[in-house]
Design a protein around this motif. Structure first.
Motif, PDB file in Angstrom:
ATOM      1  N   THR A 115     -37.752  10.155  58.508  1.00 43.98           N
ATOM      2  CA  THR A 115     -37.359  11.183  57.553  1.00 43.98           C
ATOM      3  C   THR A 115     -36.494  10.639  56.428  1.00 43.98           C
ATOM      4  O   THR A 115     -35.716   9.712  56.614  1.00 43.98           O
ATOM      5  CB  THR A 115     -36.587  12.300  58.267  1.00 43.98           C
ATOM      6  OG1 THR A 115     -35.432  11.748  58.863  1.00 43.98           O
ATOM      7  CG2 THR A 115     -37.436  12.953  59.318  1.00 43.98           C
ATOM      8  N   LEU A 116     -36.642  11.264  55.283  1.00 42.74           N
ATOM      9  CA  LEU A 116     -35.839  10.889  54.119  1.00 42.74           C
ATOM     10  C   LEU A 116     -34.551  11.705  54.060  1.00 42.74           C
ATOM     11  O   LEU A 116     -33.484  11.183  53.780  1.00 42.74           O
ATOM     12  CB  LEU A 116     -36.643  11.100  52.838  1.00 42.74           C
ATOM     13  CG  LEU A 116     -35.944  10.783  51.519  1.00 42.74           C
ATOM     14  CD1 LEU A 116     -35.614   9.302  51.431  1.00 42.74           C
ATOM     15  CD2 LEU A 116     -36.815  11.198  50.344  1.00 42.74           C
ATOM     16  N   ARG A 117     -34.654  13.014  54.345  1.00 41.86           N
ATOM     17  CA  ARG A 117     -33.468  13.882  54.272  1.00 41.86           C
ATOM     18  C   ARG A 117     -33.295  14.771  55.493  1.00 41.86           C
ATOM     19  O   ARG A 117     -32.205  14.887  56.024  1.00 41.86           O
ATOM     20  CB  ARG A 117     -33.548  14.774  53.024  1.00 41.86           C
ATOM     21  CG  ARG A 117     -33.592  14.010  51.712  1.00 41.86           C
ATOM     22  CD  ARG A 117     -33.528  14.959  50.520  1.00 41.86           C
ATOM     23  NE  ARG A 117     -33.722  14.247  49.267  1.00 41.86           N
ATOM     24  CZ  ARG A 117     -34.901  14.077  48.679  1.00 41.86           C
ATOM     25  NH1 ARG A 117     -35.988  14.583  49.232  1.00 41.86           N
ATOM     26  NH2 ARG A 117     -35.010  13.408  47.549  1.00 41.86           N
ATOM     27  N   GLU A 118     -34.350  15.472  55.883  1.00 41.52           N
ATOM     28  CA  GLU A 118     -34.230  16.484  56.929  1.00 41.52           C
ATOM     29  C   GLU A 118     -34.989  16.081  58.196  1.00 41.52           C
ATOM     30  O   GLU A 118     -36.080  15.530  58.101  1.00 41.52           O
ATOM     31  CB  GLU A 118     -34.784  17.826  56.417  1.00 41.52           C
ATOM     32  CG  GLU A 118     -34.113  18.345  55.164  1.00 41.52           C
ATOM     33  CD  GLU A 118     -32.659  18.718  55.382  1.00 41.52           C
ATOM     34  OE1 GLU A 118     -32.273  18.942  56.562  1.00 41.52           O
ATOM     35  OE2 GLU A 118     -31.913  18.778  54.409  1.00 41.52           O
ATOM     36  N   GLY A 170     -33.612   9.034  58.132  1.00 45.27           N
ATOM     37  CA  GLY A 170     -34.024   7.984  59.053  1.00 45.27           C
ATOM     38  C   GLY A 170     -34.404   8.441  60.440  1.00 45.27           C
ATOM     39  O   GLY A 170     -34.749   7.623  61.290  1.00 45.27           O
ATOM     40  N   TRP A 171     -34.392   9.749  60.684  1.00 48.50           N
ATOM     41  CA  TRP A 171     -34.709  10.236  62.034  1.00 48.50           C
ATOM     42  C   TRP A 171     -36.183  10.008  62.362  1.00 48.50           C
ATOM     43  O   TRP A 171     -37.065  10.186  61.536  1.00 48.50           O
ATOM     44  CB  TRP A 171     -34.390  11.718  62.146  1.00 48.50           C
ATOM     45  CG  TRP A 171     -34.749  12.287  63.489  1.00 48.50           C
ATOM     46  CD1 TRP A 171     -34.066  12.153  64.654  1.00 48.50           C
ATOM     47  CD2 TRP A 171     -35.908  13.071  63.785  1.00 48.50           C
ATOM     48  NE1 TRP A 171     -34.722  12.811  65.676  1.00 48.50           N
ATOM     49  CE2 TRP A 171     -35.858  13.379  65.169  1.00 48.50           C
ATOM     50  CE3 TRP A 171     -36.982  13.539  63.019  1.00 48.50           C
ATOM     51  CZ2 TRP A 171     -36.833  14.134  65.801  1.00 48.50           C
ATOM     52  CZ3 TRP A 171     -37.965  14.291  63.651  1.00 48.50           C
ATOM     53  CH2 TRP A 171     -37.877  14.583  65.023  1.00 48.50           C
ATOM     54  N   ILE A 172     -36.432   9.591  63.602  1.00 44.25           N
ATOM     55  CA  ILE A 172     -37.799   9.337  64.044  1.00 44.25           C
ATOM     56  C   ILE A 172     -37.849   9.428  65.558  1.00 44.25           C
ATOM     57  O   ILE A 172     -36.857   9.146  66.242  1.00 44.25           O
ATOM     58  CB  ILE A 172     -38.277   7.938  63.574  1.00 44.25           C
ATOM     59  CG1 ILE A 172     -39.765   7.750  63.838  1.00 44.25           C
ATOM     60  CG2 ILE A 172     -37.470   6.831  64.234  1.00 44.25           C
ATOM     61  CD1 ILE A 172     -40.329   6.483  63.228  1.00 44.25           C
ATOM     62  N   GLU A 173     -38.987   9.843  66.093  1.00 44.74           N
ATOM     63  CA  GLU A 173     -39.203   9.868  67.535  1.00 44.74           C
ATOM     64  C   GLU A 173     -40.383   8.972  67.863  1.00 44.74           C
ATOM     65  O   GLU A 173     -41.429   9.061  67.233  1.00 44.74           O
ATOM     66  CB  GLU A 173     -39.489  11.292  68.033  1.00 44.74           C
ATOM     67  CG  GLU A 173     -38.252  12.136  68.230  1.00 44.74           C
ATOM     68  CD  GLU A 173     -38.566  13.427  68.978  1.00 44.74           C
ATOM     69  OE1 GLU A 173     -39.757  13.798  69.049  1.00 44.74           O
ATOM     70  OE2 GLU A 173     -37.635  14.064  69.479  1.00 44.74           O
ATOM     71  N   GLY A 174     -40.223   8.119  68.848  1.00 42.58           N
ATOM     72  CA  GLY A 174     -41.312   7.242  69.241  1.00 42.58           C
ATOM     73  C   GLY A 174     -41.463   6.068  68.294  1.00 42.58           C
ATOM     74  O   GLY A 174     -40.684   5.884  67.358  1.00 42.58           O
ATOM     75  N   THR A 175     -42.485   5.273  68.546  1.00 45.36           N
ATOM     76  CA  THR A 175     -42.739   4.073  67.745  1.00 45.36           C
ATOM     77  C   THR A 175     -44.195   4.046  67.339  1.00 45.36           C
ATOM     78  O   THR A 175     -45.076   4.111  68.186  1.00 45.36           O
ATOM     79  CB  THR A 175     -42.418   2.807  68.559  1.00 45.36           C
ATOM     80  OG1 THR A 175     -41.074   2.885  69.020  1.00 45.36           O
ATOM     81  CG2 THR A 175     -42.583   1.569  67.695  1.00 45.36           C
ATOM     82  N   ARG A 176     -44.448   3.948  66.046  1.00 49.03           N
ATOM     83  CA  ARG A 176     -45.814   3.951  65.555  1.00 49.03           C
ATOM     84  C   ARG A 176     -45.979   2.915  64.450  1.00 49.03           C
ATOM     85  O   ARG A 176     -45.052   2.627  63.699  1.00 49.03           O
ATOM     86  CB  ARG A 176     -46.192   5.336  64.996  1.00 49.03           C
ATOM     87  CG  ARG A 176     -46.172   6.466  66.026  1.00 49.03           C
ATOM     88  CD  ARG A 176     -47.268   6.286  67.066  1.00 49.03           C
ATOM     89  NE  ARG A 176     -47.333   7.411  67.985  1.00 49.03           N
ATOM     90  CZ  ARG A 176     -46.661   7.478  69.118  1.00 49.03           C
ATOM     91  NH1 ARG A 176     -45.855   6.500  69.466  1.00 49.03           N
ATOM     92  NH2 ARG A 176     -46.790   8.528  69.913  1.00 49.03           N
ATOM     93  N   THR A 177     -47.180   2.388  64.354  1.00 48.45           N
ATOM     94  CA  THR A 177     -47.633   1.530  63.257  1.00 48.45           C
ATOM     95  C   THR A 177     -46.596   0.513  62.818  1.00 48.45           C
ATOM     96  O   THR A 177     -46.200  -0.335  63.589  1.00 48.45           O
ATOM     97  CB  THR A 177     -48.077   2.403  62.065  1.00 48.45           C
ATOM     98  OG1 THR A 177     -46.995   3.204  61.623  1.00 48.45           O
ATOM     99  CG2 THR A 177     -49.220   3.290  62.470  1.00 48.45           C
ATOM    100  N   VAL A 178     -46.128   0.604  61.562  1.00 44.79           N
ATOM    101  CA  VAL A 178     -45.278  -0.447  61.020  1.00 44.79           C
ATOM    102  C   VAL A 178     -43.943  -0.544  61.749  1.00 44.79           C
ATOM    103  O   VAL A 178     -43.304  -1.592  61.750  1.00 44.79           O
ATOM    104  CB  VAL A 178     -45.058  -0.232  59.511  1.00 44.79           C
ATOM    105  CG1 VAL A 178     -44.008   0.816  59.251  1.00 44.79           C
ATOM    106  CG2 VAL A 178     -44.708  -1.535  58.825  1.00 44.79           C
ATOM    107  N   SER A 215     -43.141  10.134  51.463  1.00 42.48           N
ATOM    108  CA  SER A 215     -41.767  10.393  51.783  1.00 42.48           C
ATOM    109  C   SER A 215     -41.550  11.861  51.651  1.00 42.48           C
ATOM    110  O   SER A 215     -42.066  12.502  50.804  1.00 42.48           O
ATOM    111  CB  SER A 215     -40.873   9.688  50.815  1.00 42.48           C
ATOM    112  OG  SER A 215     -39.670  10.323  50.750  1.00 42.48           O
ATOM    113  N   GLY A 216     -40.774  12.400  52.389  1.00 42.26           N
ATOM    114  CA  GLY A 216     -40.523  13.777  52.221  1.00 42.26           C
ATOM    115  C   GLY A 216     -39.524  14.023  53.232  1.00 42.26           C
ATOM    116  O   GLY A 216     -39.747  13.852  54.367  1.00 42.26           O
TER     117      GLY A 216
END
Length: 369
Positions: A117-120, A124-132, A159-160
């Motif tokens: 995530t960029l803002r909301e 930088g929030w993310i769950e799990g691991t994907r691709t890059v 981005s969003g």
């Protein structure tokens, strides 16, 4: 209304500017009448094959899964798609478009691959691991030995409030097998914002509306920038092993030619594996037998992923987003703050700043355990 989240990669391995066009029922990427896609026949074929495998007592459950994967990949390639993921996504679009009542609006959103995530809800929030992200984590843990792909090609990034998407994958070999995945995550607020805007714009309208959500046309970024940001980040934030030793930050070799990449893999990994296998055979299976089976299985899985993602690594298409730009412009006259709240314009993202201060730190915080 119906909102279907598909993927931009339903277009297969096309190059150049790729338009936001719908699929006709039975249409394939072969572009000829000899390859009409009968979806019901494909389902029946898969069900029949599954029953045959289940009826055979000599076929293990793992072998059944592998056989079904191979069947799916074979059928996808027959009709022009590189893998079953995009093949079934395309079929989903066809079925929805074909069965949709004329008065019911259908929105098909085709994002590219999305990251943090960029803002909301927070940067930088993310769950799990994907691709890059697999590359970032593999590099951070010292498990990445090389990359293949063209760093000069454009990476399609969304981005969003939170996400990135890539029109291509660069895969490193040396990452543990459970880190490599083709699944598309959609945690990003840019994609979510586009979804909300499309639903609001087309509620009550009849018709089918297709949107590409990406950045390769309006705010392109090359993979070389991503690689530079990663190298600089780890240079400034060196990693420490469990034993307390500092990992040396160095650039990975990048193979632009698949012949040299496969030669490297054969010499670096396959040859030692075969020597291990020979020792195991000469010892009657008492030495290295289990180690060989485990490592050879990982090697085969890794090379399978190389074959699977090679079309994306060297993908030279750019996703046109005129429809999405029209949606953005339709929101522009509003003065109630909704435009900023539901921002999905890739031009508003500074990719170097995003990768350096948001995405890579986010992956290290939320995904790298």
């Amino acid at each position: 209304m119906l909102l279907h989240v598909s993927t931009a990669y339903v277009v297969g391995e096309q190059s150049g500017l790729i338009l936001e066009k719908r699929f006709g029922m039975g249409e394939t990427l072969r572009g000829d009448s000899d390859h009409y896609l009968d979806i019901e026949a494909e389902i029946e074929l898969a069900e029949t094959r599954k029953m045959e495998l289940q009826a055979d007592p000599n076929v293990t459950e793992a072998a059944q899964r592998q056989a079904m994967k191979e069947l799916g990949l074979k059928r996808a390639k027959l009709f022009g798609w590189p893998n079953t993921y995009v093949f079934t996504k395309a079929m989903g679009e066809m079925v929805l478009g074909h069965l949709r009542p004329a008065e019911l609006p259908l929105v098909i959103l085709r994002p590219t691959i999305i990251l943090s995530t960029l803002r909301e809800p927070l940067p930088g929030w993310i769950e799990g691991t994907r691709t890059v992200d697999s590359l970032i984590i593999g590099y951070a843990k010292g498990k990445l030995s090389c990359l293949f792909g063209d760093l000069d090609l454009i990476s399609d990034v969304v981005s969003g409030g939170s996400s990135l998407s890539f029109v291509m994958f660069i895969f490193g070999i040396g990452i543990s097998s459970n880190r490599l995945s083709a699944d598309v995550q959609i945690p990003g607020d840019m994609v979510v914002n586009a979804m909300a805007a499309a639903m609001a714009a087309h509620a009550g309208e009849g018709g089918e509306f297709i949107y590409h959500v990406g950045s390769s046309v309006r705010n392109p970024v090359a993979f070389s920038l991503i690689e530079q940001c990663g190298f600089r980040y780890f240079l400034e934030n060196p990693r420490v092993t469990k034993s307390g030793k500092m990992r040396k930050t160095k650039r990975m070799p990048v193979f632009k030619n698949m012949f040299f990449f496969r030669a490297f893999m054969a010499l670096r990994f396959k040859l030692p594996l075969e020597l291990m296998h020979l020792v195991s055979l000469l010892s009657g299976g008492t030495i290295f037998a289990s180690e060989y089976k485990k490592l050879n299985r990982i090697y085969k899985f890794g090379m399978h992923l190389v074959d699977l993602y090679q079309p994306y690594v060297f993908f030279k298409g750019r996703f046109d987003d005129k429809n999405l730009e029209g949606l953005r412009r339709s929101m522009a006259p509003r003065v109630d703050g909704e435009v900023n709240m539901f921002d999905f314009d890739p031009k508003h993202v500074d990719w170097e700043l995003y990768f350096s201060t948001i995405h890579i730190p986010g992956v290290m915080k939320y995904s790298c355990k």
